[in-house]
Motif scaffolding. Structure first.
Motif, mmCIF file in Angstrom:
data_model
loop_
_atom_site.group_PDB
_atom_site.id
_atom_site.type_symbol
_atom_site.label_atom_id
_atom_site.label_comp_id
_atom_site.label_asym_id
_atom_site.label_seq_id
_atom_site.Cartn_x
_atom_site.Cartn_y
_atom_site.Cartn_z
ATOM 1 N N LEU A 29 43.092 65.262 78.029
ATOM 2 C CA LEU A 29 42.022 64.267 77.259
ATOM 3 C C LEU A 29 41.297 64.001 78.229
ATOM 4 O O LEU A 29 40.740 63.167 77.161
ATOM 5 C CB LEU A 29 43.864 62.764 77.279
ATOM 6 C CG LEU A 29 44.238 62.675 75.910
ATOM 7 C CD1 LEU A 29 45.550 61.768 76.391
ATOM 8 C CD2 LEU A 29 43.645 62.977 74.951
ATOM 9 N N PHE A 35 32.999 64.226 76.330
ATOM 10 C CA PHE A 35 32.022 64.841 75.617
ATOM 11 C C PHE A 35 31.735 64.076 74.775
ATOM 12 O O PHE A 35 32.818 63.601 73.903
ATOM 13 C CB PHE A 35 32.598 65.841 75.423
ATOM 14 C CG PHE A 35 32.372 67.158 76.364
ATOM 15 C CD1 PHE A 35 31.180 67.711 76.807
ATOM 16 C CD2 PHE A 35 33.364 67.100 77.325
ATOM 17 C CE1 PHE A 35 31.359 68.723 77.834
ATOM 18 C CE2 PHE A 35 33.729 68.446 78.614
ATOM 19 C CZ PHE A 35 32.411 68.278 78.445
ATOM 20 N N LYS A 37 30.963 64.903 71.348
ATOM 21 C CA LYS A 37 30.984 65.011 70.412
ATOM 22 C C LYS A 37 32.013 65.459 69.979
ATOM 23 O O LYS A 37 32.609 65.284 69.095
ATOM 24 C CB LYS A 37 30.336 66.204 70.125
ATOM 25 C CG LYS A 37 30.406 67.416 70.694
ATOM 26 C CD LYS A 37 29.582 68.306 70.532
ATOM 27 C CE LYS A 37 29.264 69.665 71.679
ATOM 28 N NZ LYS A 37 28.447 70.202 71.116
ATOM 29 N N VAL A 38 32.990 65.615 70.875
ATOM 30 C CA VAL A 38 34.121 65.686 70.648
ATOM 31 C C VAL A 38 35.152 64.726 70.771
ATOM 32 O O VAL A 38 35.376 63.325 71.493
ATOM 33 C CB VAL A 38 35.186 65.499 72.155
ATOM 34 C CG1 VAL A 38 36.507 66.640 72.487
ATOM 35 C CG2 VAL A 38 34.490 67.746 72.610
ATOM 36 N N ALA A 39 35.999 64.431 69.673
ATOM 37 C CA ALA A 39 36.994 63.386 69.177
ATOM 38 C C ALA A 39 38.371 62.685 69.740
ATOM 39 O O ALA A 39 38.808 62.554 69.257
ATOM 40 C CB ALA A 39 37.344 63.862 67.544
ATOM 41 N N VAL A 40 37.833 62.655 70.775
ATOM 42 C CA VAL A 40 38.750 61.901 71.800
ATOM 43 C C VAL A 40 38.105 60.672 72.327
ATOM 44 O O VAL A 40 37.243 60.631 73.051
ATOM 45 C CB VAL A 40 38.971 62.842 72.671
ATOM 46 C CG1 VAL A 40 40.652 62.496 74.381
ATOM 47 C CG2 VAL A 40 39.477 64.865 72.814
#
Lengths: 548, 548
Positions: A29, A35, A37-40
């Motif tokens: 996580l 990052f 652009k990562v949806a976390v």
């Protein structure tokens, strides 16, 4: 003490499996949240950390209640665990973490309307966590607990995991901040290669249309302040982790004597037994280093033309400092060749961990240095900066190597005065006594014949029990000087990277050779270990100073 | 045996420092060479590896000469080290590596004119290295050497480092190859996100103006062949590394009895003592798995429309297989709850290493699974493939966990027949004998009083010495069935990724979520450990089968 467990490793296995799984989930996580652009989202990370800290606090309270109620729970205390300088450092870093939490709460409260509640809740819970955990470690760091073995192991491992997760989150957050200041300094904040691009909302930058700008003075102060306090939070988590690991190793451990045989240093003679040369030279280097660091920061953050000059100053100071440290460590190892103190072969989880951490944490700086060397040697530039960079990298490797050898050998020496009796032969290699002392340790195990364990005062003639009056021998004085000098040098070499000096990026050799993203990944992964190495070396050198 | 060393850890420290430095240098060059835009060429890497192999061969020859000349050099032999299945596997993988070297030489000879000589020299030297090292390990894997301790430690560590460097180079080369076939399959061979873009000359692709095309049939065969043989080379290096590590741990070790007390399994009853259910079910799964693997490879490498179908087949088979393995491992652990064999507490470097490798190598697959889980849970797709992927990742974690618990518990059990005598109480937790057996191990150390070590046959009553006639108890049969079933399943789960199945990239969930470069980095770093885990589990399960 209750009934003994049949298979200690089995009990440990369970808690390690728990820790590994929780840690990997947190790692996924946290790295995903770094990052853009990562949806976390970072709220996910905050929620996870807050939950973990709450669970840990509950477990710690349960543990404290149980040990208070049941006096048989802790029959033995490991005198090597949790020495006073480690606990003192923990309290110091804990206080700094509390200040950081105040700053963080203030920062996030500045734009309360458009934040999720978890971002304000997180520093508050963290403050509670730090207070409870510091009290817990101060009180129980030496415990060898003997009730609810599996539950205690799992609880300790979970607490350790929580600390490591907080450490990872802090390191990632700091790297994001560094990457942001790098890209804004180089004026390319929207380039594709800056992989660790920060969340605009989190960094509070003035992106057009940002509904929550951090433009009041107080908010700016809070933001600046909490980034400067991160290094202390990072060290707090690592200190707590090492103490928790030793506690975990000590769960269910049986010691020969309930009172231990710790070597108590004489508190009065703090500086009396040195030649003063070591601390003096160390202090000079410390002050010069501080000046160099401030000049470097001012010149690098100013206009670009003076970066070259700043780098030359920085590298020159580091080369002198590292060269002196290498020579001093080497001479320390040479002194040990004339030392006739016996080696301490006793089982000591604290020392084993110290050695493993020194060796392991040095890998971070080793890796950075080797990548630098390859970049300079294979790459084309043949100028002054390249030569300085190469010398710096080579000396860094030498210094880590020889300092580790010196510290590890020091930690394994018996206390002063425990020199072999005159009846023993002078050359240990020829002595049959030594041979068998070693041979006994190499035997498969103690014979598993049934025998009652009793705290027998006439049992093993432990080296630590023989404390003669400390003699001011020149070797001892030299060793004390050496450890103090190395300690001060390590402090200044800790301050520089911990508070934001990044010659790795100001210097263009490696960035051009490897490309920004690869080099940033290498430095951001390895440098935290390098910084931790310095901190840990300081605490080990303090121990060397006291024990020698 | 010569004079004993005073401080064993000090001797080890030197060799570890040497190994760490050489390994980091190799790691830097190899990882630098993997990136196209970095100016490290693969000839540099080949030159480094060739030099290391030559030095290793010289040291091995020196070692063999010395031990032959001096019969006192090896007074003890560790019976646990280098069991026959490990050495047999080493020879098998060594032969495959030799075949690979032939293919590689043939491939590079096809365009001799425009290659540097080192590329042809490298496989030839590697062939010599493999032959010499395999002979060395076959002959000396059990040695506890007692002359030139420091030199031997450094030599063994250097040999270990060489093997690890070869392993790294092979893994990187394979990843480059995979990335190339991925990008050519997706028709975007010049995209910027394919960070591990292969060297056009090395991959032999038909880039315009390439002076050395690999377009003859024989050259194509050589090229295809050596990529399919890489998995064996990788396993060879890892097998050799584990054996070398155990040899290194055994340098200067003293054993109670020069002849050891190894448990010799009865060779005749290979399959007689099982219920046949385990091997049968395992064989069925193995054959089905092989069919699924071939179908998957054909469908994925064909036109794109059938990838979905191939993935559903692949995941379904894996879910069934992993689910069965989880249940079977769990039942194995349940059987141990009713088992009254004593735990084996003896010091055993081979077993300690096995356990550490099982736990460490599982981390690779754990990490991939957790990243998958986060991608599926946080990401939007809620279709069949996402559900299958999630189930697969969760079962993968469960299977690794329970299989590790089962194997580690099995390895720590005493041999069959060594059940506690009837005079002992049934419940171990209540027994004073057990309590003290454990307590003795927890004591600080053996008392360092001078005592001569003699191979005393009446000394410790070791559990291994009591070998009763093996009884065909149902528990033993069950355990043998379980280990054979798990073994066959692990073999098929090894074959799939080792020979190129990469559902991680065919499946678009994670690639879309993390971006290609990040996901490729995660998979390419973690998957080699996952593959090694399967191989290592197979050899451990074979040991469990023989010992139970």
């Amino acid at each position: 003490a209750g009934p003994r467990e049949v298979w200690k490793k089995g009990g440990r296995l369970l808690s390690v499996l728990l820790a590994v799984n929780v840690l990997l989930l947190a790692c996924t996580l946290i790295s995903g949240g770094a990052f853009n652009k990562v949806a976390v989202y970072d709220t996910d990370v905050f929620a996870l950390l807050t939950t973990m800290m709450l669970l840990t606090v509950l477990w710690i309270l349960f543990y404290l209640l149980r040990t208070v109620r049941c006096p048989d729970a802790v029959p033995y205390r490991d005198t090597h665990a949790g020495p006073i300088w480690l606990r003192g450092g923990l309290v110091l870093f804990g206080i700094c973490t509390l200040v950081m939490d105040v700053f963080k709460t203030g920062y996030y409260s500045s734009f309360f309307e458009c934040q999720s509640a978890i971002k304000i809740l997180h520093p508050l819970i963290q403050a509670v966590f730090v207070i409870v955990q510091t009290y817990f470690l101060w009180v129980s760091a030496k415990d060898c607990i003997h009730v609810h073995l599996d539950l205690t192991r799992c609880g300790l491992m979970f607490t350790l995991t929580t600390n490591l997760a907080i450490w990872m989150a802090a390191v990632v957050d700091e790297s994001v901040h560094q990457a942001h200041s790098y890209s804004s300094a180089h004026g390319n904040s929207n380039t594709s290669h800056a992989r660790l691009t920060p969340d605009p909302e989190r960094a509070g930058s003035a992106v057009g249309g940002d509904p929550c700008p951090c433009d009041t003075t107080i908010c700016q102060i809070f933001q600046q302040g909490y980034f400067y306090l991160y290094p202390f939070n990072i060290e707090y988590s690592l200190f707590a982790s090492t103490m928790l690991y030793v506690m975990w190793k000590n769960v269910g451990r049986l010691l020969a004597s309930p009172h231990g045989h710790g070597h108590i240093p004489s508190q009065v003679s703090l500086f009396r037994e040195t030649f003063f040369a070591g601390p003096m030279l160390g202090l000079v280097l410390f002050v010069v280093g501080l000046a160099v660091f401030i000049i470097y920061e001012v010149q690098v953050s100013g206009e670009g033309g003076r970066t070259q000059q700043a780098l030359v100053t920085y590298y020159s100071f580091n080369i002198i400092c590292l060269g002196l440290m290498t020579l001093v460590s080497l001479s320390g190892s040479v002194i040990y060749r004339f030392d006739r103190r016996v080696m301490d072969h006793h089982k000591n989880p604290t020392r084993t961990l110290d050695v493993a951490l020194l060796m392991g944490a040095a890998l971070g700086q080793y890796a950075i240095s080797y990548y630098s060397i390859v970049a300079v040697v294979v790459g084309t530039p043949r100028d002054l900066l390249g030569a300085l960079n190469l010398a710096h990298a080579l000396l860094m490797i030498a210094q880590h190597t020889f300092q580790n050898v010196f510290i590890i050998e020091s930690l394994h020496r018996g206390p002063p005065g425990a020199e072999p009796q005159e009846t023993l032969p002078k050359e240990p290699c020829q002595g049959l006594t030594f041979a068998n002392l070693d041979a006994l340790h190499s035997l498969p195990a103690c014979p598993p014949t049934p025998r009652l364990v009793s705290p027998s005062p006439d049992g093993p003639q432990e080296a630590g029990a023989i404390i003669l009056a400390p003699r001011g021998h020149w070797r001892r004085r030299c060793l004390k000087d050496i450890s103090l000098f190395l300690l001060l040098c390590n402090v200044i070499l800790w301050i520089m990277p911990a508070f934001g000096a990044r010659p790795h990026f100001s210097n263009t050799v490696e960035v051009d050779f490897y490309g920004y993203s690869l080099w940033a990944a290498i430095v951001n992964i390895c440098l935290p270990f390098g910084i931790f190495y310095r901190m840990h070396a300081v605490s080990s050198l303090l121990e060397v100073y006291v024990l020698s």
